[in-house]
Design an enzyme around this catalytic site. Sequence first.
Site, PDB file in Angstrom:
ATOM      1  N   ASN A  10      41.961  45.869  45.521  1.00 38.56           N
ATOM      2  CA  ASN A  10      42.098  45.158  44.274  1.00 38.56           C
ATOM      3  C   ASN A  10      40.598  44.935  43.822  1.00 38.56           C
ATOM      4  O   ASN A  10      39.988  43.894  44.167  1.00 38.56           O
ATOM      5  CB  ASN A  10      42.842  43.899  44.383  1.00 38.56           C
ATOM      6  CG  ASN A  10      43.081  42.942  43.114  1.00 38.56           C
ATOM      7  OD1 ASN A  10      42.355  43.354  42.225  1.00 38.56           O
ATOM      8  ND2 ASN A  10      43.830  42.069  43.234  1.00 38.56           N
ATOM      9  N   ARG A  65      44.944  48.349  42.474  1.00 38.86           N
ATOM     10  CA  ARG A  65      45.159  47.602  41.346  1.00 38.86           C
ATOM     11  C   ARG A  65      44.426  48.281  40.449  1.00 38.86           C
ATOM     12  O   ARG A  65      43.148  48.580  40.713  1.00 38.86           O
ATOM     13  CB  ARG A  65      44.958  46.210  41.637  1.00 38.86           C
ATOM     14  CG  ARG A  65      45.243  45.369  40.295  1.00 38.86           C
ATOM     15  CD  ARG A  65      44.283  44.221  40.217  1.00 38.86           C
ATOM     16  NE  ARG A  65      44.371  43.287  38.986  1.00 38.86           N
ATOM     17  CZ  ARG A  65      43.489  42.513  38.484  1.00 38.86           C
ATOM     18  NH1 ARG A  65      42.346  42.606  39.069  1.00 38.86           N
ATOM     19  NH2 ARG A  65      43.810  41.854  37.529  1.00 38.86           N
ATOM     20  N   HIS A  90      48.297  40.314  34.331  1.00 39.17           N
ATOM     21  CA  HIS A  90      48.981  39.633  35.460  1.00 39.17           C
ATOM     22  C   HIS A  90      50.441  40.215  35.806  1.00 39.17           C
ATOM     23  O   HIS A  90      51.338  39.260  36.449  1.00 39.17           O
ATOM     24  CB  HIS A  90      49.153  38.101  35.142  1.00 39.17           C
ATOM     25  CG  HIS A  90      47.927  37.379  35.187  1.00 39.17           C
ATOM     26  ND1 HIS A  90      47.534  36.364  34.320  1.00 39.17           N
ATOM     27  CD2 HIS A  90      46.525  37.578  35.859  1.00 39.17           C
ATOM     28  CE1 HIS A  90      46.401  35.621  34.650  1.00 39.17           C
ATOM     29  NE2 HIS A  90      45.764  36.539  35.644  1.00 39.17           N
ATOM     30  N   ARG A 129      37.798  31.254  29.423  1.00 37.30           N
ATOM     31  CA  ARG A 129      38.301  31.903  28.131  1.00 37.30           C
ATOM     32  C   ARG A 129      39.243  31.007  27.134  1.00 37.30           C
ATOM     33  O   ARG A 129      39.818  29.931  27.765  1.00 37.30           O
ATOM     34  CB  ARG A 129      39.447  33.028  28.383  1.00 37.30           C
ATOM     35  CG  ARG A 129      38.947  34.233  29.150  1.00 37.30           C
ATOM     36  CD  ARG A 129      39.918  35.449  29.391  1.00 37.30           C
ATOM     37  NE  ARG A 129      39.435  36.305  30.343  1.00 37.30           N
ATOM     38  CZ  ARG A 129      40.237  36.741  31.601  1.00 37.30           C
ATOM     39  NH1 ARG A 129      41.272  36.152  32.025  1.00 37.30           N
ATOM     40  NH2 ARG A 129      39.420  37.481  32.303  1.00 37.30           N
ATOM     41  N   GLU A 165      49.903  39.034  44.819  1.00 40.41           N
ATOM     42  CA  GLU A 165      49.659  40.398  44.361  1.00 40.41           C
ATOM     43  C   GLU A 165      49.416  41.487  45.150  1.00 40.41           C
ATOM     44  O   GLU A 165      50.006  42.651  44.925  1.00 40.41           O
ATOM     45  CB  GLU A 165      48.433  40.130  43.070  1.00 40.41           C
ATOM     46  CG  GLU A 165      48.734  39.264  42.152  1.00 40.41           C
ATOM     47  CD  GLU A 165      47.690  39.098  41.240  1.00 40.41           C
ATOM     48  OE1 GLU A 165      47.506  39.732  40.242  1.00 40.41           O
ATOM     49  OE2 GLU A 165      46.698  38.102  41.445  1.00 40.41           O
TER      50      GLU A 165
END
Length: 383
Positions: free
Chosen positions: A9, A66, A155, A216, A357
Site C-alpha cells: 500500500n 493498492r 476509501h 482537508r 484495508e
Amino acid sequence: MTDRVLVLNCGSSSVKYRLYAGGSTVDSGTVERVGEPGGGPPDHATAVREILGRLDLTGLTAVGHRVVHGGRRFSAPVRIDDAVVAAIGELVPLAPLHNPANLAGIAATRELLPDVAQAAVFDTAFHHTLPESAATYAIDLETARRHDIRRYGFHGTSHAYVSRRTAELLDRPYDRLRTISLHLGNGASACAVDGGRSVATSMGMSPLEGLVMGTRSGDLDPTVIFHLRREGGMGVDEIDDLLNHRSGLLGLTGVNDMREVQSRRAAGDPAAVLAFDVYCRRITGYVGAYHALLGGADAITFTAGVGERSPEVRAAALAGLDRLGIAVDPDRNAGTGDRVISPAGAPVSVCVVGTDEEREIARQTRTVLAGADRVAEPDRPGR
C-alpha cells in the site's frame, strides 16, 4: 506448500506492507517519510526494494497493490500487465499524488518478482455501483465528459471491508443490510452501502470533498476559490495547497490530530471547541442525508483512527438523531474492539469496527487471481 500473498500500500509519503502465509500475518510494517528531506528512502521504488530485500518471500504466490484511482475503466481488481500499468499511468492527472507512488511500487515489484502474479485493487472500484444521479455533477455534460469530471469516491477498500464486517458482527445477511460507514482518520469519508453496493459517498472527483479532515477542508462553496484568486491574489497551486494541506482541523486549530484537538477542547480552548463542533456537525449532516437516501439505515459503523478511538466524536456526531432510531449507549461506547455501541433493541445498530484495508486488498487479490493462482485468505482480527 503454504500459499503466501504480499500486500503493498504505497501512500504519498509511505509504504505499508503485510505478508500473509496460510491465512495468518507473518510480517508487516510501514516505511515512513518516503521522499521527504532528511526522512526515509528517497522514493517509493527504493522503499519497496528495501522491503522486498528483508522479507522471506519463499513460495510467494501473489502480490496485491493498492491503487488509489481507477477512473471509469476499473470497476474491479485486475491482474497487472503492461496494458493495466499504462492505463493507471493515464489516470495520473486524476490522482497526481497517489497513482505515481502506486505505479512506482508496481514497477519495482514486477522487476524484482517477474514470475509472481500481481493484482491491482482500486480505491475507487467499490463506488462504481453509484447511480448516475449520485456520480454526476450538475455542470455542462460535454465539459464533464471531456475532462472526466464526476464523483469517483475513495476509501473503497475500507468501506467494503467495514460494511461486510458489520454484517458479520450483527449476524445479518450482507446483501440485505443498509449500512452507513464512517471512515474517520486523517482522511475521512462517509459511504451509504445498500446490500453490499455503494450508493452514495462523500468524497468526489478527489478526496477533498465531503467531511472535515485532518488537513482537508471537505465541502466548500466553490466561490471561495474564485474569491481567493480574484481578491486574495492567490495562485491555483497555492489554493490547492491551502485546501488540501492547510485546512480541516489543522486550519482551524493549528494541529491535525483529533486527540490534541480534544485535549485542547477539554481545557476550554475556543478554537478547539469550534473545530470539534464543525467536524461532528458535518458528520451528523451526512448521516441524516444517507439515512434518507437508504430509506432508513440498519447500521451505522465508525472506523479508522478517530472513528475507532474517539467515543466523544461518536457520541457528538450522532447526538440529536434519536427520532431516527439512532442512539449511543455511554457504557458500550467506552469499550474497545469490534462491538455494537447502541442501546439494546435500538432500531439502528451503531457499531465500531476496526478497518483492515490490507486484508481487503488480499481478499480481492485472491478473488481476481482465483483459479491458476490461489492466494491465501487473509487472517481475521482475533483469529
